[in-house]
Design a protein around this motif. Structure first.
Motif, short mmCIF file in Angstrom:
data_model
loop_
_atom_site.label_atom_id
_atom_site.label_comp_id
_atom_site.label_asym_id
_atom_site.label_seq_id
_atom_site.Cartn_x
_atom_site.Cartn_y
_atom_site.Cartn_z
N LEU A 103 0.85 -1.19 0.00
CA LEU A 103 0.00 0.00 0.00
C LEU A 103 0.88 1.24 0.00
CD1 LEU A 103 -1.92 -1.53 2.88
CD2 LEU A 103 -3.33 -0.39 1.20
N ILE A 104 0.37 2.32 -0.62
CA ILE A 104 1.05 3.61 -0.53
C ILE A 104 0.04 4.64 -0.04
CG2 ILE A 104 2.31 5.44 -1.71
CD1 ILE A 104 3.24 3.51 -3.78
N SER A 105 0.43 5.38 0.99
CA SER A 105 -0.35 6.52 1.49
C SER A 105 0.38 7.77 1.03
CB SER A 105 -0.44 6.47 3.02
OG SER A 105 -1.02 7.65 3.53
N TYR A 106 -0.30 8.64 0.30
CA TYR A 106 0.37 9.76 -0.38
C TYR A 106 -0.57 10.95 -0.50
CZ TYR A 106 -2.57 7.78 -3.98
OH TYR A 106 -3.67 7.31 -4.67
N GLY A 107 0.01 12.10 -0.73
CA GLY A 107 -0.79 13.31 -0.89
C GLY A 107 -1.28 13.46 -2.32
N ALA A 108 -2.40 14.14 -2.48
CA ALA A 108 -2.93 14.42 -3.82
C ALA A 108 -1.90 15.21 -4.61
CB ALA A 108 -4.22 15.22 -3.71
N GLY A 109 -1.86 14.96 -5.91
CA GLY A 109 -0.89 15.66 -6.75
C GLY A 109 0.46 14.98 -6.80
N THR A 110 0.65 13.91 -6.02
CA THR A 110 1.91 13.17 -6.07
C THR A 110 2.03 12.52 -7.44
OG1 THR A 110 1.83 12.71 -3.70
CG2 THR A 110 3.26 11.30 -5.02
N TYR A 111 3.19 12.67 -8.06
CA TYR A 111 3.39 12.06 -9.38
C TYR A 111 4.45 10.97 -9.29
CZ TYR A 111 7.73 14.77 -9.85
OH TYR A 111 8.99 15.28 -9.67
N GLY A 112 4.47 10.09 -10.31
CA GLY A 112 5.47 9.04 -10.35
C GLY A 112 5.05 7.76 -9.67
N ILE A 113 3.85 7.74 -9.10
CA ILE A 113 3.37 6.50 -8.48
C ILE A 113 2.16 5.94 -9.23
CG2 ILE A 113 4.16 7.23 -6.19
CD1 ILE A 113 1.19 7.70 -5.49
N GLU A 114 1.72 6.69 -10.26
CA GLU A 114 0.50 6.28 -10.96
C GLU A 114 0.66 4.92 -11.66
OE1 GLU A 114 2.89 8.84 -13.74
OE2 GLU A 114 2.26 8.94 -11.65
N SER A 115 1.90 4.54 -11.98
CA SER A 115 2.14 3.26 -12.66
C SER A 115 1.80 2.07 -11.76
CB SER A 115 3.59 3.15 -13.10
OG SER A 115 4.47 3.18 -11.98
N VAL A 116 1.88 2.26 -10.45
CA VAL A 116 1.57 1.14 -9.54
C VAL A 116 0.20 1.29 -8.89
CG1 VAL A 116 3.96 0.57 -9.05
CG2 VAL A 116 2.79 2.25 -7.62
N THR A 117 -0.45 2.45 -9.04
CA THR A 117 -1.79 2.62 -8.48
C THR A 117 -2.87 2.47 -9.54
OG1 THR A 117 -1.67 5.02 -8.79
CG2 THR A 117 -1.01 4.16 -6.65
N ARG A 118 -2.54 2.75 -10.79
CA ARG A 118 -3.52 2.63 -11.86
C ARG A 118 -3.87 1.17 -12.09
NH1 ARG A 118 -0.92 4.91 -16.05
NH2 ARG A 118 -1.54 6.99 -15.42
N GLY A 119 -5.16 0.87 -12.22
CA GLY A 119 -5.59 -0.49 -12.48
C GLY A 119 -5.80 -1.31 -11.22
N LYS A 120 -5.37 -0.78 -10.08
CA LYS A 120 -5.61 -1.46 -8.81
C LYS A 120 -6.94 -0.95 -8.25
CE LYS A 120 -1.37 -2.99 -9.20
NZ LYS A 120 -1.05 -4.37 -9.60
N THR A 121 -7.21 -1.24 -6.98
CA THR A 121 -8.43 -0.71 -6.38
C THR A 121 -8.34 0.82 -6.36
OG1 THR A 121 -7.40 -0.96 -4.23
CG2 THR A 121 -8.87 -2.72 -4.92
N PRO A 122 -9.46 1.53 -6.53
CA PRO A 122 -9.43 2.99 -6.55
C PRO A 122 -8.82 3.54 -5.27
CG PRO A 122 -11.59 2.16 -7.19
CD PRO A 122 -10.82 1.00 -6.65
N TYR A 123 -8.20 4.72 -5.38
CA TYR A 123 -7.62 5.32 -4.19
C TYR A 123 -8.72 5.79 -3.25
CZ TYR A 123 -8.76 9.97 -6.00
OH TYR A 123 -9.43 11.09 -6.45
N CYS A 124 -8.42 5.83 -1.97
CA CYS A 124 -9.34 6.32 -0.96
C CYS A 124 -8.67 7.46 -0.21
CB CYS A 124 -9.71 5.22 0.04
SG CYS A 124 -10.57 3.82 -0.68
#
Length: 308
Positions: A103-124
């Motif tokens: 899991l990654i907990s991150y602030g909105a606007g963070t870039y460079g992590i979309e490759s591992v969050t896209r296609g997974k469960t939606p962010y909360c």
């Protein structure tokens, strides 16, 4: 061999066997991984969470908070949560190197992590902050705010410049977080465009102050995403998120806001706000660059378009 001697020998052999069992049993248990703490740990599932502080919180450590939540969530199971605090830069470098947590907990606007969050469960979104104007002048009504009497807390990785631009303060002085706060309390500026962190700085200082929440823009959202591709780990990860969101009343321990209204002090003014423009999700590096460019050029129309 006389009977008496045979009896003595038999007793000695039985005693020796008992001692042997007492000595060897713990060793065998340790080797097999049962009845031993280390054995229990070796068979535990480990859930790894990265905590990225891309904006100032209110108080306390978000990594420690998540660790406590993990301990409570899995207290009756064989799952151990390991929370690692790191910068967005370090997270991007790790992901490039193929190192990805559960899991990654991150602030909105963070870039460079979309490759591992896209296609997974939606962010909360599990917590959020907010921008506000602060003043020590108890008679102030905030109607005279301008770029001459206001200083902006530049923040960390958040888009404080977007908040300033949308509020018409793109030419105001910008200071580092603590420096901007000092400029306010020293009387150098009448107003500070800050966040919930500055509210707690003033509360700690025990001075009287007034707050005017900024409703035009917000990007101070703390999100969490499942990033593992392992189905068993993902099941644990989703259980953690469900528990985290269910117990958001504890968010007051961080001086941040949740879904409900939990404050009775000055922070109550920052709760349940509907924002005109907001950025809640992770973005691509190109999108992040475009946002910064719009802020730098003071192109408010482009900024609003990018935030839609």
């Amino acid at each position: 061999m006389p009977k008496k001697i045979k009896l003595i020998v038999s007793r000695i052999i039985i005693f020796a066997l008992c001692i042997s069992v007492i000595i060897t049993a713990p060793i065998l248990m340790a080797v097999s991984g049962t009845g031993n703490k280390d054995g229990d740990k070796s068979s535990m599932a480990v859930l790894t969470i990265w905590q990225i502080d891309s904006f100032e919180g209110g108080k306390g450590s978000r990594a420690s908070y998540l660790q406590t939540v993990g301990n409570q969530c899995f207290k009756d199971s064989r799952t151990y949560v390991n929370v690692v605090s790191l910068t967005s830069y370090a997270a991007r470098q790790n992901i490039k190197d193929g190192i990805v947590p559960d899991l990654i907990s991150y602030g909105a606007g963070t870039y460079g992590i979309e490759s591992v969050t896209r296609g997974k469960t939606p962010y909360c979104t599990w917590a959020h902050g907010g921008y506000c104007f602060l003043t020590l002048d108890e008679n102030a009504d905030f109607s005279d705010i301008d770029d001459k009497n206001t200083i902006i807390n530049c923040g960390v990785d958040n888009l404080s410049g977007a908040a300033a631009l949308i509020c018409g303060l793109q030419n105001a002085e910008v200071g580092k977080p603590t420096g901007a706060y000092v400029s306010l309390i020293s009387g150098e500026y009448k107003y500070l465009l800050g966040t919930q962190r500055d509210i707690y700085r003033l509360i700690t200082r025990e001075v009287n102050f007034k707050i005017k929440p900024i409703t035009e823009f917000n990007d101070l959202y703390q999100n969490i995403s499942v990033t593992t591709s392992n189905s068993k780990q993902a099941e644990c990860a989703n259980k953690f998120i469900e528990y985290l969101l269910k117990h958001d009343e504890d968010i007051v321990k961080l001086g941040l806001m949740g879904k409900g209204k939990y404050y009775t002090d000055q922070m109550s003014q920052m709760e349940s706000i509907n924002y005109q423009y907001k950025l809640t999700s992770p973005v691509s590096e190109n999108a992040h660059t475009e946002l910064l460019s719009a802020i730098e050029k003071s192109d408010i129309n482009l900024l609003k378009k990018l935030l839609k």
